[in-house]
Motif scaffolding. Structure first.
Motif, PDB file in Angstrom:
ATOM      1  N   ALA A 295     -12.132 -14.786  -1.635  1.00  0.00           N
ATOM      2  CA  ALA A 295     -12.938 -13.879  -0.849  1.00  0.00           C
ATOM      3  C   ALA A 295     -14.257 -13.612  -1.561  1.00  0.00           C
ATOM      4  CB  ALA A 295     -12.196 -12.567  -0.621  1.00  0.00           C
ATOM      5  N   LEU A 296     -15.355 -13.613  -0.818  1.00  0.00           N
ATOM      6  CA  LEU A 296     -16.663 -13.393  -1.422  1.00  0.00           C
ATOM      7  C   LEU A 296     -16.754 -11.996  -2.017  1.00  0.00           C
ATOM      8  CD1 LEU A 296     -19.086 -14.994   1.182  1.00  0.00           C
ATOM      9  CD2 LEU A 296     -17.992 -16.029  -0.803  1.00  0.00           C
ATOM     10  N   GLY A 297     -17.246 -11.922  -3.234  1.00  0.00           N
ATOM     11  CA  GLY A 297     -17.455 -10.637  -3.876  1.00  0.00           C
ATOM     12  C   GLY A 297     -16.201  -9.950  -4.359  1.00  0.00           C
ATOM     13  N   SER A 298     -15.074 -10.650  -4.375  1.00  0.00           N
ATOM     14  CA  SER A 298     -13.818 -10.029  -4.778  1.00  0.00           C
ATOM     15  C   SER A 298     -13.504 -10.293  -6.242  1.00  0.00           C
ATOM     16  CB  SER A 298     -12.669 -10.563  -3.919  1.00  0.00           C
ATOM     17  OG  SER A 298     -12.847 -10.215  -2.574  1.00  0.00           O
ATOM     18  N   LEU A 299     -12.638  -9.446  -6.806  1.00  0.00           N
ATOM     19  CA  LEU A 299     -12.145  -9.679  -8.155  1.00  0.00           C
ATOM     20  C   LEU A 299     -11.055 -10.735  -8.121  1.00  0.00           C
ATOM     21  CD1 LEU A 299     -11.776  -6.014  -9.447  1.00  0.00           C
ATOM     22  CD2 LEU A 299     -13.626  -7.604  -9.922  1.00  0.00           C
ATOM     23  N   ASN A 300     -11.186 -11.742  -8.983  1.00  0.00           N
ATOM     24  CA  ASN A 300     -10.165 -12.774  -9.110  1.00  0.00           C
ATOM     25  C   ASN A 300      -9.903 -13.018 -10.584  1.00  0.00           C
ATOM     26  OD1 ASN A 300      -9.606 -13.789  -6.333  1.00  0.00           O
ATOM     27  ND2 ASN A 300     -11.809 -14.144  -6.361  1.00  0.00           N
TER      28      ASN A 300
END
Length: 429
Positions: free
Chosen positions: A378-383
């Motif tokens: 997901a764009l801009g998500s923490l991974n």
């Protein structure tokens, strides 16, 4: 709507019911607005928008209270890619009291023709009621004329579905393929395969009914009485693959016949379809929800010929959670179900620049973009592995998984909050 206009840029098209205007905004690859314009619908009732290969199309309509055959019930207007009006064609004498009633407008194009699949409330029938059904229109994009349409009352051998609460249309070779959500004739998610060659300008009118009628397949049948509007299901996507016809839907347990089941039972997400190899139909369930969770209408987005993204949200979960997974061309699930923060909307997600993108907008006109890349991020998500002050916790799209015990090498970059550096070689907890 979102449209890929090349070089990483996008166009957003949205109808505003308060002002009755169609708004168009242009964005660069960083989601900055680069241009704005607006248009007025040509007929009072807005239907839908379609981005063709070299033109834009808007369908509008108007009510026909007198049931007059001289009223223009539908109008297809063509614009160039700079929104200069090129021309239009209208449909008259089409058994229509109210266009777009209890349905939608979807379009596709092939071989110089635009095809419109929508709905209408029909003229008063002998039982004293105005019934609802689907509508199909064929439009010559160069001559700007409607070459064929079907608006009569008939049966599924003519592609007729009543009531039809959702309409999808595709082309396959020189034939039309459509999906409808029917509550009576038939009472199912129904696949229609037209047998007529549409390249001569007629998808139905030159059909020899006795020798070559439409093929109609019930992909997913609904229990209940014929014509009961409550089917306990909804349809959100249709794709034609090399090996199958795939439909993304949700449904209650159709075997449960308790009273008022459609309002109180939870819905699960499924892929229903028909195999091109042997013609068998199938239902592949993607969720197994019960209790307080109920899935919303799912979207289905093509990534490539053998990879499709399915996305849905929940009616009873806290706002801001989206689940998604991937399926192959046969409709089989090929990934886990992932979760991200965000919201879905009436904007059908589109695949642009290796990312599935969609947006939401609020009553103040604020627009928020969301996206999922082809790898499921997901764009801009923490991974990755995030230090929460006490422990290192594995995150996938902003959601902690406290039970995770290991990662594949180089699967993600890890953020070390103690010094702000990124270690791409981290391989385990």
């Amino acid at each position: 709507y979102l449209v890929d206009i090349g070089n990483g840029n996008m166009m957003r098209v949205q109808f505003d019911y308060d002002s009755s205007n169609i708004y168009v905004e242009y964005y660069d690859s960083q989601y900055n607005v680069t241009g704005v314009r607006q248009l007025a619908p040509e007929l009072p009732i807005y239907g839908g928008f379609y981005s063709g290969s070299d033109a834009y199309y808007i369908v509008t309509g108007q009510k026909n209270e007198e049931e007059s055959d001289t009223v223009e019930c539908y109008r297809i207007t063509k614009y160039d890619k700079n929104w200069n009006r090129i021309g239009s064609a209208g449909l008259y004498d089409c058994n229509t009291f109210l266009p777009f009633r209890a349905g939608c407008v979807r379009m596709t194009e092939a071989d110089g023709y635009l095809f419109v699949r929508t709905s209408h409330q029909m003229y008063l029938s002998s039982d004293g009621l105005r019934h609802q059904a689907n509508v199909t229109i064929q439009f010559d994009e160069n001559k700007l004329v409607i070459t064929d349409s079907y608006t009569d009352v008939m049966n599924s051998k003519y592609g007729y579905v009543s009531h039809s609460f959702n309409q999808f249309i595709k082309t396959e070779g020189n034939h039309l393929v459509a999906v409808d959500h029917g509550d009576a004739y038939p009472r199912s998610i129904v696949l229609t395969e037209y047998q007529t060659d549409f390249t001569n300008g007629q998808f139905i009118s030159n059909m020899n009914y006795w020798k070559n009628p439409c093929k109609s397949t019930d992909l997913f049948e609904f229990t209940g009485e014929i014509g009961d509007n409550a089917t306990g299901a909804s349809v959100g996507g249709f794709e034609v693959t090399d090996s199958a016809y795939l439909v993304a839907a949700n449904s209650i347990n159709q075997e449960d016949t308790s009273d008022d089941r459609s309002r109180h039972d939870y819905r699960n997400v499924c892929i229903v379809g028909k195999s091109k190899r042997d013609g068998h139909t199938f239902v592949n369930w993607l969720t197994n929800l019960e209790g307080d969770l109920s899935a919303t209408t799912p979207y289905l987005v093509k990534i490539n010929d053998n990879k499709y993204l399915v996305m849905w949200s929940y009616q009873k979960r806290s706002v801001g959670a989206i689940d998604y997974t991937y399926i192959d061309a046969d409709g089989s699930q090929i990934s886990p179900v992932y979760t991200m923060n965000g919201m879905l909307s009436d904007c059908e997600p589109v695949y642009i620049n290796d990312t599935v993108v969609w947006y939401t907008s609020d009553s103040d006109g604020n627009v928020t973009f969301y996206g999922v890349d082809s790898n499921g991020n997901a764009l801009g998500s923490l991974n990755g592995l995030i230090y929460d002050g006490d422990n290192w916790v594995y995150y996938r799209n902003d959601n902690p998984d406290y039970g995770y015990t290991g990662l594949a090498a180089n699967e993600y970059g890890w953020w070390d909050v103690s010094n702000g550096t990124i270690d791409f070689d981290y391989t385990g907890l």
